[in-house]
Design a protein around this motif. Structure first.
Motif, PDB file in Angstrom:
ATOM      1  N   MET A   1       0.847  -1.196   0.000  1.00  0.00           N
ATOM      2  CA  MET A   1       0.000   0.000   0.000  1.00  0.00           C
ATOM      3  C   MET A   1       0.886   1.249   0.000  1.00  0.00           C
ATOM      4  O   MET A   1       1.927   1.271   0.654  1.00  0.00           O
ATOM      5  CB  MET A   1      -0.892  -0.004   1.234  1.00  0.00           C
ATOM      6  N   LYS A   2       0.423   2.260  -0.721  1.00  0.00           N
ATOM      7  CA  LYS A   2       1.197   3.500  -0.803  1.00  0.00           C
ATOM      8  C   LYS A   2       1.285   4.170   0.576  1.00  0.00           C
ATOM      9  O   LYS A   2       0.280   4.291   1.271  1.00  0.00           O
ATOM     10  CB  LYS A   2       0.473   4.432  -1.785  1.00  0.00           C
ATOM     11  N   ARG A   3       2.485   4.547   0.972  1.00  0.00           N
ATOM     12  CA  ARG A   3       2.658   5.252   2.254  1.00  0.00           C
ATOM     13  C   ARG A   3       3.023   6.702   1.950  1.00  0.00           C
ATOM     14  O   ARG A   3       4.089   6.981   1.417  1.00  0.00           O
ATOM     15  CB  ARG A   3       3.713   4.562   3.108  1.00  0.00           C
ATOM     16  N   ILE A   4       2.123   7.598   2.258  1.00  0.00           N
ATOM     17  CA  ILE A   4       2.261   8.985   1.802  1.00  0.00           C
ATOM     18  C   ILE A   4       2.936   9.889   2.841  1.00  0.00           C
ATOM     19  O   ILE A   4       3.143   9.502   3.986  1.00  0.00           O
ATOM     20  CB  ILE A   4       0.891   9.583   1.399  1.00  0.00           C
ATOM     21  N   ILE A   5       3.237  11.104   2.390  1.00  0.00           N
ATOM     22  CA  ILE A   5       3.765  12.152   3.282  1.00  0.00           C
ATOM     23  C   ILE A   5       2.657  13.183   3.492  1.00  0.00           C
ATOM     24  O   ILE A   5       2.097  13.706   2.530  1.00  0.00           O
ATOM     25  CB  ILE A   5       5.005  12.828   2.668  1.00  0.00           C
ATOM     26  N   ILE A   6       2.350  13.435   4.763  1.00  0.00           N
ATOM     27  CA  ILE A   6       1.329  14.430   5.094  1.00  0.00           C
ATOM     28  C   ILE A   6       2.009  15.605   5.808  1.00  0.00           C
ATOM     29  O   ILE A   6       2.720  15.412   6.797  1.00  0.00           O
ATOM     30  CB  ILE A   6       0.228  13.828   6.001  1.00  0.00           C
ATOM     31  N   ALA A   7       1.800  16.810   5.279  1.00  0.00           N
ATOM     32  CA  ALA A   7       2.395  18.017   5.863  1.00  0.00           C
ATOM     33  C   ALA A   7       1.292  18.829   6.532  1.00  0.00           C
ATOM     34  O   ALA A   7       0.286  19.153   5.892  1.00  0.00           O
ATOM     35  CB  ALA A   7       3.047  18.841   4.759  1.00  0.00           C
ATOM     36  N   ILE A   8       1.474  19.142   7.806  1.00  0.00           N
ATOM     37  CA  ILE A   8       0.500  19.986   8.512  1.00  0.00           C
ATOM     38  C   ILE A   8       1.229  21.224   9.025  1.00  0.00           C
ATOM     39  O   ILE A   8       2.115  21.134   9.873  1.00  0.00           O
ATOM     40  CB  ILE A   8      -0.172  19.235   9.687  1.00  0.00           C
ATOM     41  N   ASP A   9       0.889  22.371   8.481  1.00  0.00           N
ATOM     42  CA  ASP A   9       1.510  23.622   8.910  1.00  0.00           C
ATOM     43  C   ASP A   9       0.469  24.539   9.533  1.00  0.00           C
ATOM     44  O   ASP A   9      -0.745  24.344   9.335  1.00  0.00           O
ATOM     45  CB  ASP A   9       2.159  24.327   7.706  1.00  0.00           C
ATOM     46  N   GLY A  10       0.964  25.533  10.247  1.00  0.00           N
ATOM     47  CA  GLY A  10       0.051  26.506  10.823  1.00  0.00           C
ATOM     48  C   GLY A  10       0.700  27.228  11.985  1.00  0.00           C
ATOM     49  O   GLY A  10       1.784  26.844  12.432  1.00  0.00           O
ATOM     50  N   PRO A  11       0.055  28.291  12.477  1.00  0.00           N
ATOM     51  CA  PRO A  11       0.625  29.065  13.575  1.00  0.00           C
ATOM     52  C   PRO A  11       0.591  28.314  14.907  1.00  0.00           C
ATOM     53  O   PRO A  11      -0.023  27.243  15.010  1.00  0.00           O
ATOM     54  CB  PRO A  11      -0.267  30.311  13.626  1.00  0.00           C
ATOM     55  N   PRO A 137       8.035  19.996  -0.327  1.00  0.00           N
ATOM     56  CA  PRO A 137       7.127  20.718  -1.231  1.00  0.00           C
ATOM     57  C   PRO A 137       6.298  19.779  -2.105  1.00  0.00           C
ATOM     58  O   PRO A 137       5.277  20.188  -2.647  1.00  0.00           O
ATOM     59  CB  PRO A 137       8.071  21.597  -2.069  1.00  0.00           C
ATOM     60  N   ASP A 138       6.728  18.500  -2.212  1.00  0.00           N
ATOM     61  CA  ASP A 138       5.953  17.528  -2.996  1.00  0.00           C
ATOM     62  C   ASP A 138       5.119  16.606  -2.112  1.00  0.00           C
ATOM     63  O   ASP A 138       4.737  15.507  -2.552  1.00  0.00           O
ATOM     64  CB  ASP A 138       6.897  16.674  -3.862  1.00  0.00           C
ATOM     65  N   ALA A 139       4.885  16.999  -0.869  1.00  0.00           N
ATOM     66  CA  ALA A 139       4.081  16.154   0.034  1.00  0.00           C
ATOM     67  C   ALA A 139       2.761  15.796  -0.633  1.00  0.00           C
ATOM     68  O   ALA A 139       2.195  16.597  -1.389  1.00  0.00           O
ATOM     69  CB  ALA A 139       3.838  16.892   1.347  1.00  0.00           C
ATOM     70  N   ASP A 140       2.261  14.580  -0.357  1.00  0.00           N
ATOM     71  CA  ASP A 140       1.037  14.095  -1.023  1.00  0.00           C
ATOM     72  C   ASP A 140      -0.203  14.833  -0.529  1.00  0.00           C
ATOM     73  O   ASP A 140      -1.163  15.014  -1.270  1.00  0.00           O
ATOM     74  CB  ASP A 140       0.861  12.599  -0.734  1.00  0.00           C
ATOM     75  N   LEU A 141      -0.181  15.229   0.745  1.00  0.00           N
ATOM     76  CA  LEU A 141      -1.332  15.931   1.315  1.00  0.00           C
ATOM     77  C   LEU A 141      -0.809  17.071   2.187  1.00  0.00           C
ATOM     78  O   LEU A 141       0.015  16.848   3.072  1.00  0.00           O
ATOM     79  CB  LEU A 141      -2.173  14.955   2.157  1.00  0.00           C
ATOM     80  N   LYS A 142      -1.277  18.285   1.894  1.00  0.00           N
ATOM     81  CA  LYS A 142      -0.837  19.450   2.678  1.00  0.00           C
ATOM     82  C   LYS A 142      -2.048  20.105   3.341  1.00  0.00           C
ATOM     83  O   LYS A 142      -3.028  20.414   2.654  1.00  0.00           O
ATOM     84  CB  LYS A 142      -0.172  20.486   1.772  1.00  0.00           C
ATOM     85  N   ILE A 143      -1.915  20.310   4.634  1.00  0.00           N
ATOM     86  CA  ILE A 143      -2.993  20.946   5.395  1.00  0.00           C
ATOM     87  C   ILE A 143      -2.424  22.209   6.036  1.00  0.00           C
ATOM     88  O   ILE A 143      -1.306  22.195   6.556  1.00  0.00           O
ATOM     89  CB  ILE A 143      -3.487  20.001   6.535  1.00  0.00           C
ATOM     90  N   PHE A 144      -3.189  23.291   5.997  1.00  0.00           N
ATOM     91  CA  PHE A 144      -2.785  24.500   6.722  1.00  0.00           C
ATOM     92  C   PHE A 144      -3.864  24.794   7.755  1.00  0.00           C
ATOM     93  O   PHE A 144      -5.014  25.061   7.419  1.00  0.00           O
ATOM     94  CB  PHE A 144      -2.604  25.684   5.771  1.00  0.00           C
ATOM     95  N   MET A 145      -3.493  24.682   9.035  1.00  0.00           N
ATOM     96  CA  MET A 145      -4.471  24.867  10.107  1.00  0.00           C
ATOM     97  C   MET A 145      -4.420  26.290  10.638  1.00  0.00           C
ATOM     98  O   MET A 145      -3.349  26.836  10.864  1.00  0.00           O
ATOM     99  CB  MET A 145      -4.182  23.881  11.248  1.00  0.00           C
ATOM    100  N   ARG A 146      -5.597  26.863  10.810  1.00  0.00           N
ATOM    101  CA  ARG A 146      -5.708  28.204  11.391  1.00  0.00           C
ATOM    102  C   ARG A 146      -6.703  28.157  12.538  1.00  0.00           C
ATOM    103  O   ARG A 146      -7.547  27.267  12.599  1.00  0.00           O
ATOM    104  CB  ARG A 146      -6.316  29.194  10.378  1.00  0.00           C
ATOM    105  N   ALA A 147      -6.632  29.155  13.409  1.00  0.00           N
ATOM    106  CA  ALA A 147      -7.686  29.346  14.415  1.00  0.00           C
ATOM    107  C   ALA A 147      -7.548  30.777  14.913  1.00  0.00           C
ATOM    108  O   ALA A 147      -6.450  31.352  14.878  1.00  0.00           O
ATOM    109  CB  ALA A 147      -7.522  28.360  15.568  1.00  0.00           C
ATOM    110  N   ASP A 148      -8.646  31.351  15.381  1.00  0.00           N
ATOM    111  CA  ASP A 148      -8.600  32.711  15.933  1.00  0.00           C
ATOM    112  C   ASP A 148      -7.587  32.774  17.059  1.00  0.00           C
ATOM    113  O   ASP A 148      -7.464  31.826  17.839  1.00  0.00           O
ATOM    114  CB  ASP A 148      -9.967  33.091  16.525  1.00  0.00           C
TER     115      ASP A 148
END
Ligand code: DC
Length: 224
Positions: A1-11, A137-148
């Motif tokens: 099974m494909k094992r991906i790279i997940i990037a989670i960025d945010g403040p 920069p080529d991560a399979d899934l990129k998430i940018f988390m924000r909150a007030d």
């Protein structure tokens, strides 16, 4: 099974750590808290009694530093020059100087090299500020988390109270905004949403909702 790279960025305090940890558990992946690595460097600067803004001295110190994340029965241990520092890196003194220390290019090069080495096989969830833009920069899934900012301060306050520490909400909010400013304005790899990142505003989301959202996206890519 494909094992991906997940990037989670945010403040700071946007919910990255808890979410990244849970996403990694759900997928059986490795969780890499890159902020912990910068905190380890800041701890070394603190112990050496070097001014965090003394770029040259911080750079020279980085040249003789190793920071590793070691997985021990599912718990990530932060190891600085061969010694575990997982607890010390959460001290308020370290939090206060980690942003200026993280602006130093030699510090960033050291950490990014280590982070890339950990990710070569895939199957990882990395959280930080520059994962989707610089580290992978080529991560399979990129998430940018924000909150007030206020909501983030409330979360940080609860977390600190759980450790028996009381801090005024306004002070926490100011400290978070200060760190956001330094992290977003530095010239090398600033905190920035990658063009292809999915933005998740967590102000009104529960941890379960955040985790489910990301795991669903990941499974769609993996083909589950
Ligand atoms: O995620 P955290 O709050 O523990 O991160 C601490 C600091 O480390 C953050 O204020 C800036 C720095 N950092 C960074 O510059 N790049 C990363 N990828 C992760 C953290």
């Amino acid at each position: 099974m494909k094992r991906i790279i997940i990037a989670i960025d945010g403040p700071a305090a946007s919910g990255k750590s808890t979410t990244a940890k849970r996403v990694a558990e759900a997928l059986g992946y490795l969780h890499i808290d890159t902020g912990a690595m910068y905190r380890a460097m800041a701890l070394k600067v603190l112990r050496a009694k070097i001014e965090p803004n003394d770029t040259q001295k911080v750079a020279a110190l980085a040249d003789s530093t190793t920071v590793r994340l070691v997985n021990q029965n599912g718990h990530i241990r932060v190891v600085l020059d061969g010694k575990e520092v997982s607890d010390e890196i959460r001290l308020p003194e370290v939090t206060n100087m980690v942003s200026p220390v993280s602006t130093v290019p030699e510090v960033r090069m050291l950490m990014v090299k280590e982070q890339r080495a950990m990710g070569t096989e895939g199957g990882i969830v990395l959280e930080g500020r520059d994962i989707g833009t610089i580290v992978f920069p080529d991560a399979d899934l990129k998430i940018f988390m924000r909150a007030d900012a206020r909501e983030r301060a409330v979360r940080r306050k609860k977390e600190l109270e759980g450790k028996g520490v009381t801090v005024a909400l306004d002070d926490l909010e100011r400290e978070l905004l200060d760190r956001d400013r330094i992290d977003s304005q530095r010239s090398m790899s600033p905190l920035k949403q990658a063009d292809d990142a999915i933005e998740v505003d967590t102000t009104h989301l529960s941890i379960d909702q955040q985790v489910e959202f990301i795991v669903t996206k990941a499974n769609a890519i993996i083909g589950n």
